[in-house]
Write a protein that holds these residues in place. Sequence first.
Motif, PDB file in Angstrom:
ATOM      1  N   ARG A 231       0.979  -0.913   0.096  1.00 52.92           N
ATOM      2  CA  ARG A 231      -0.080  -0.306   0.246  1.00 52.92           C
ATOM      3  C   ARG A 231       0.248   1.331  -0.059  1.00 52.92           C
ATOM      4  O   ARG A 231       0.737   2.266  -0.818  1.00 52.92           O
ATOM      5  N   ILE A 232       2.409   0.954   0.781  1.00 57.77           N
ATOM      6  CA  ILE A 232       2.810   2.301   0.996  1.00 57.77           C
ATOM      7  C   ILE A 232       3.568   2.275  -0.312  1.00 57.77           C
ATOM      8  O   ILE A 232       3.669   3.612  -1.077  1.00 57.77           O
ATOM      9  N   ARG A 233       3.661   1.636  -0.828  1.00 60.70           N
ATOM     10  CA  ARG A 233       4.370   1.849  -2.622  1.00 60.70           C
ATOM     11  C   ARG A 233       3.702   2.131  -3.423  1.00 60.70           C
ATOM     12  O   ARG A 233       4.073   3.004  -4.222  1.00 60.70           O
ATOM     13  N   VAL A 234       2.234   2.188  -3.157  1.00 56.23           N
ATOM     14  CA  VAL A 234       1.332   2.444  -4.136  1.00 56.23           C
ATOM     15  C   VAL A 234       1.312   4.275  -4.025  1.00 56.23           C
ATOM     16  O   VAL A 234       1.048   4.674  -4.807  1.00 56.23           O
ATOM     17  N   ALA A 235       1.270   3.755  -2.603  1.00 55.54           N
ATOM     18  CA  ALA A 235       1.412   5.512  -2.551  1.00 55.54           C
ATOM     19  C   ALA A 235       2.299   6.179  -2.991  1.00 55.54           C
ATOM     20  O   ALA A 235       2.112   7.591  -3.447  1.00 55.54           O
ATOM     21  N   GLU A 236       3.775   5.879  -3.353  1.00 57.47           N
ATOM     22  CA  GLU A 236       4.828   6.397  -3.501  1.00 57.47           C
ATOM     23  C   GLU A 236       4.906   6.654  -5.132  1.00 57.47           C
ATOM     24  O   GLU A 236       4.935   7.889  -5.763  1.00 57.47           O
ATOM     25  N   GLN A 237       4.013   5.344  -5.627  1.00 57.67           N
ATOM     26  CA  GLN A 237       4.309   5.372  -6.990  1.00 57.67           C
ATOM     27  C   GLN A 237       3.278   6.534  -7.394  1.00 57.67           C
ATOM     28  O   GLN A 237       2.764   7.065  -8.319  1.00 57.67           O
ATOM     29  N   THR A 238       1.535   6.569  -6.695  1.00 56.73           N
ATOM     30  CA  THR A 238       0.781   7.271  -7.149  1.00 56.73           C
ATOM     31  C   THR A 238       1.482   8.897  -7.229  1.00 56.73           C
ATOM     32  O   THR A 238       1.009   9.792  -7.748  1.00 56.73           O
TER      33      THR A 238
END
Length: 351
Positions: A231-238
């Motif tokens: 979830r945190i990685r998705v946030a960084e990618q976003t």
Amino acid sequence: MAHPDDQGLRKGLTSYGDTAFSLFLRKAFIKGAGYTDDALDRPVVGICNTASSYNPCHGNAPQLVEAVKRGVMLAGGLPMEFPTISLHESFARPTSMYLRNLMSIDTEEMIRAQPMDSVVLIGGCDKTVPAQLMGAASANVPAIQLVTGSMLTGAHRGERVGACTDCRRYWARFRGGEIAEEEVGAVNNQLVASVGTCSVMGTASTMACIAEALGMTVAGGASPPAVTADRIRVAEQTGARAVGLAQEQLTVDKILTPDAFENALRVLLAIGGSTNGIVHLAAIAGRLGWDIDLEALDRMGRETPVLVDLKPSGAHYMEDFHKAGGMATLLRELKPLLKLDALTVSGRTLG
Ligand code: FES
């Protein structure tokens, strides 16, 4: 990075008579927070933060904001976090639906009022994602949705439990005299085992899957649970992608097309999603001047397989859907039925 006059901090100047003076004043104030001219000359990415002590479904928002900011800065942008109304189903009287449109107005007006070249929408609980998509659609800036992700499941006497299908089931057993007050109290501690949205295919999970099907999240953005590294990685990618959206000026109207809504309806049917999804999709589509064709939905229902076995209609939970591959697996199975040319926030098509 030099900007045309209508971008970055120069965008939507408060009127103090002459433009140059208005910008001079704006920069003077923001420099009070310690920014340099270099930082202020970057593409501005607004981050709509819906953290609230009244909203445990958004309890990971502080970590998500931090990761989004990291992504924005790695891509050369300037992240600017701002608050809006937050809505939790159990903390909105008389009902959260009553407040969805107020949240959409708040989101729309704050996106419009403040200078930002793109916006990251952090939502999750049932009414928040539709409210944010409605607001961003009306403001029509480049926007990307980040959902908070589902809560983890808990356990009671060897049985997995999660909000909120199991809430009603255990309460019915208590009311029926099958279990004692002490036991129902113990269940109460387990039903919501972490921050994040309800762990079943309720409205929040449905809207997360729909947001990805609409092309409004990064690929794989719907299913990672709230407290996971994924979830945190998705946030960084976003955050990183929001800078690309700003540079390309890929506005919401280019993503939320009739084909995107058709894909969303297909996914709604395939996941056995919440019927509230139809109500919210109609409201989002309405902001762009589109109608949701209920006759077509009925036809699609006859030819679209139900591929996901999650509560309340099935057996499993969102974390199982994530482990099974999430939306990538689902969309691959649905491929013959989807409009593959629909553009997504990645800048590429769903196909
Ligand atoms: Fe927030 Fe269920 S109460 S998602």
